[in-house]
Design a protein around this motif. Sequence first.
Motif, PDB file in Angstrom:
ATOM      1  N   MET A 236       0.817  -1.211   0.000  1.00 20.53           N
ATOM      2  CA  MET A 236       0.000   0.000   0.000  1.00 20.53           C
ATOM      3  C   MET A 236       0.858   1.271   0.000  1.00 20.53           C
ATOM      4  SD  MET A 236      -3.041  -0.953  -0.386  1.00 20.53           S
ATOM      5  CE  MET A 236      -4.010   0.505  -0.041  1.00 20.53           C
ATOM      6  N   ASN A 237       2.169   1.118   0.213  1.00 18.63           N
ATOM      7  CA  ASN A 237       3.050   2.280   0.047  1.00 18.63           C
ATOM      8  C   ASN A 237       3.106   2.713  -1.419  1.00 18.63           C
ATOM      9  OD1 ASN A 237       3.665   2.313   2.716  1.00 18.63           O
ATOM     10  ND2 ASN A 237       5.503   1.044   2.513  1.00 18.63           N
ATOM     11  N   TYR A 238       2.709   1.800  -2.311  1.00 17.02           N
ATOM     12  CA  TYR A 238       2.800   2.094  -3.753  1.00 17.02           C
ATOM     13  C   TYR A 238       1.432   2.119  -4.431  1.00 17.02           C
ATOM     14  CZ  TYR A 238       7.447   0.588  -2.477  1.00 17.02           C
ATOM     15  OH  TYR A 238       8.654   0.464  -1.843  1.00 17.02           O
TER      16      TYR A 238
ATOM     17  N   TYR B  61      -6.742  -2.386 -11.020  1.00 15.52           N
ATOM     18  CA  TYR B  61      -6.833  -3.068 -12.311  1.00 15.52           C
ATOM     19  C   TYR B  61      -5.814  -2.389 -13.222  1.00 15.52           C
ATOM     20  CZ  TYR B  61     -11.342  -5.286 -11.179  1.00 15.52           C
ATOM     21  OH  TYR B  61     -12.345  -6.049 -10.617  1.00 15.52           O
ATOM     22  N   CYS B  62      -4.848  -3.133 -13.717  1.00 15.90           N
ATOM     23  CA  CYS B  62      -3.808  -2.552 -14.563  1.00 15.90           C
ATOM     24  C   CYS B  62      -3.965  -3.129 -15.971  1.00 15.90           C
ATOM     25  CB  CYS B  62      -2.418  -2.902 -14.028  1.00 15.90           C
ATOM     26  SG  CYS B  62      -2.222  -2.538 -12.277  1.00 15.90           S
TER      27      CYS B  62
ATOM     28  N   LEU C 157       6.234  -7.671 -14.408  1.00 12.43           N
ATOM     29  CA  LEU C 157       5.295  -6.648 -14.881  1.00 12.43           C
ATOM     30  C   LEU C 157       4.770  -5.819 -13.697  1.00 12.43           C
ATOM     31  CD1 LEU C 157       3.234  -8.650 -17.527  1.00 12.43           C
ATOM     32  CD2 LEU C 157       4.727  -6.709 -17.980  1.00 12.43           C
ATOM     33  N   ALA C 158       4.482  -6.496 -12.596  1.00 16.55           N
ATOM     34  CA  ALA C 158       3.936  -5.791 -11.421  1.00 16.55           C
ATOM     35  C   ALA C 158       4.974  -4.849 -10.804  1.00 16.55           C
ATOM     36  CB  ALA C 158       3.445  -6.803 -10.389  1.00 16.55           C
ATOM     37  N   GLU C 159       6.234  -5.024 -11.154  1.00 15.46           N
ATOM     38  CA  GLU C 159       7.268  -4.125 -10.603  1.00 15.46           C
ATOM     39  C   GLU C 159       7.115  -2.699 -11.133  1.00 15.46           C
ATOM     40  OE1 GLU C 159      11.021  -6.240 -11.017  1.00 15.46           O
ATOM     41  OE2 GLU C 159      10.748  -6.972  -8.953  1.00 15.46           O
TER      42      GLU C 159
ATOM     43  N   GLU D  33      10.920  -3.350  -7.370  1.00 15.49           N
ATOM     44  CA  GLU D  33      11.733  -4.397  -6.732  1.00 15.49           C
ATOM     45  C   GLU D  33      10.897  -5.414  -5.943  1.00 15.49           C
ATOM     46  OE1 GLU D  33      14.979  -2.342  -4.651  1.00 15.49           O
ATOM     47  OE2 GLU D  33      15.984  -2.479  -6.610  1.00 15.49           O
ATOM     48  N   LEU D  34       9.685  -5.631  -6.400  1.00 21.11           N
ATOM     49  CA  LEU D  34       8.804  -6.594  -5.726  1.00 21.11           C
ATOM     50  C   LEU D  34       9.484  -7.948  -5.547  1.00 21.11           C
ATOM     51  CD1 LEU D  34       6.032  -7.575  -4.694  1.00 21.11           C
ATOM     52  CD2 LEU D  34       5.356  -7.926  -7.075  1.00 21.11           C
ATOM     53  N   SER D  35      10.180  -8.411  -6.585  1.00 17.79           N
ATOM     54  CA  SER D  35      10.758  -9.761  -6.540  1.00 17.79           C
ATOM     55  C   SER D  35      11.709  -9.943  -5.349  1.00 17.79           C
ATOM     56  CB  SER D  35      11.483 -10.072  -7.847  1.00 17.79           C
ATOM     57  OG  SER D  35      12.455  -9.092  -8.076  1.00 17.79           O
TER      58      SER D  35
END
Length: 499
Positions: free
Chosen positions: A330-332, A339-340, A414-416, A421-423
């Motif tokens: 939620m910081n991002y 929905y992207c 893609l979600a990054e 740096e999600l991974s």
Amino acid sequence: MKITIIGAGLGGLTFGALAAKDGHEVCIYEKNHAPGGVVALLEHEGYKFEQGPLLIGDMLEEESIYEFLKGLGITLQTVRADRDIIMPDYDMVTPKEYSGPYWRRERLKELFPEEKNNIDRYYKFYDDVMHLRYLSTLPQTAINKIKLALAFLKIKKYANMNADELTKHFFKSEKIRTLYTGILADFCADPSESQGLAVVFTNFETAFDKRIPLYKNGKKYYPGYCYIKGGCQKLPEALADYIVSKGGKIHYNTIVDKVIVENKAVKAIRLENGEIINSDMVVGCGSGKDFFFDTVGAEHLDENYLNILNTFKPMEAVFMLHLGVDIDPMNYMRSALSYCYGMYDLHEATVKLRTGVYHEGYDGYLLFVPSHHAPEFAPEGKHCLTIYTVAPDTLKDGDWESKKEEYAKTLISLAEKQIPELSKHITTMKIMTAKEYREYTHMSKCSFGGVVPIWNQQNPTHITPVKHLIFVGQQSENAGGLGNVIMGAKSAYEKAFNN
Ligand SMILES: Cc1cc2nc3c(=O)[nH]c(=O)nc-3n(C[C@H](O)[C@H](O)[C@H](O)COP(=O)(O)OP(=O)(O)OC[C@H]3O[C@@H](n4cnc5c(N)ncnc54)[C@H](O)[C@@H]3O)c2cc1C
């Protein structure tokens, strides 16, 4: 009456609760170890994830499911919420400062000044439809019927348009059209297949900003969306507890493999272990095709019903990544649900989906943070993040088992774009493909949300050609979605007992 219900999803549980309330002998058989079907939680390495519904409609005070549950003495705590939409080159993200119920309209006008008048025309139409909808919720007295007829006249010329025609009627830009029809593609429908009015009904402005008032002049006017505090599973659990409190029985980890029909009426069911349970009424759900062709048998159905079963279209699958993360997503993100979208060509996206070609997330994906409304889902200091896309049930090339790791990596990268740096912050991952969903829901084809919302498509009716055999759930005439399934099962119960 002895009523046997196959499946403890929301359809079966709703029917069961009403039957138990009226003093019938209710017995439910469920393949899984807990109630809820796709609403049940998935537990994985100390985390809990919602497998199905995200934002729920009809659950707030004075709305249909809320009132239905209240009638059973069930009240669940809810929290209003909203969703963001991120298009390939612009976004509709809920503003930090509340800027009124029509902030999306104003934002669109800034982004597309050449369509200013068109946008105003659409929102005039939107208001007319909302008024019509409001009038339809009032008691149908003679005066209200007249008001309703007059309100319908205002939108009559749009009533015969499909969603593609309607959005083309209002907007020149494909970029605006897709903002409003993207959700239909999420339901596996080409906009030209869906009713035009569905555009408004899948784009209530109140779904995009929880601060928009739902009441007008002291009356409940707009529908709202919410999460259930503690998670969606609280709903099936409450229904299951209600059934048991009224003397009903729920047998988990038990599969029903046959409905026994004699002289065009149900007689019994047969469990996978061979046990026969005599029943006065049997209620089925799940996959329409599996249930009627395999569990019941086509020989017991008439031509009309077989025609419905052969022609209705169930949705496709989802590819879902449930991630435990050591950051707060939620910081991002502004809303816990985003929905992207990655493209504007919904027709092409639907064709690919139906021909087994997986877009791997490039056509779009959803980001969802269930631990935002249910912090107890994640260990202290951690969060749950679900990333998912619609996906074909069966891949044209390869199979889900061998491709899933590679697809998961692509989706995370893609979600990054949204969560940098999600991974590096993933503590655990559970991948759900069509294969897992098929096993979980006892369907030979995964169909995540029920039937495709194709205009005038006839879906399997609650009342079947077999006497005392009832069909409920997301592949029946009410279609999918939590509200539809619950209110549909209620209507099935009323039809079954003619009241
Ligand atoms: C990923 C996803 C996202 C969704 N998002 C939303 C949303 O945002 N908003 C919304 O309103 N809705 C949403 N939905 C849809 C909504 O959750 C479903 O439409 C609804 O919960 C379906 O209920 P059901 O009873 O028809 O079926 P199910 O939940 O599938 O339940 C059927 C049950 O029957 C059992 N069963 C079937 N056959 C047998 C058998 N022979 N023997 C024993 N047991 C059997 C299955 O195990 C299952 O538990 C979503 C669904 C999914 C999967």
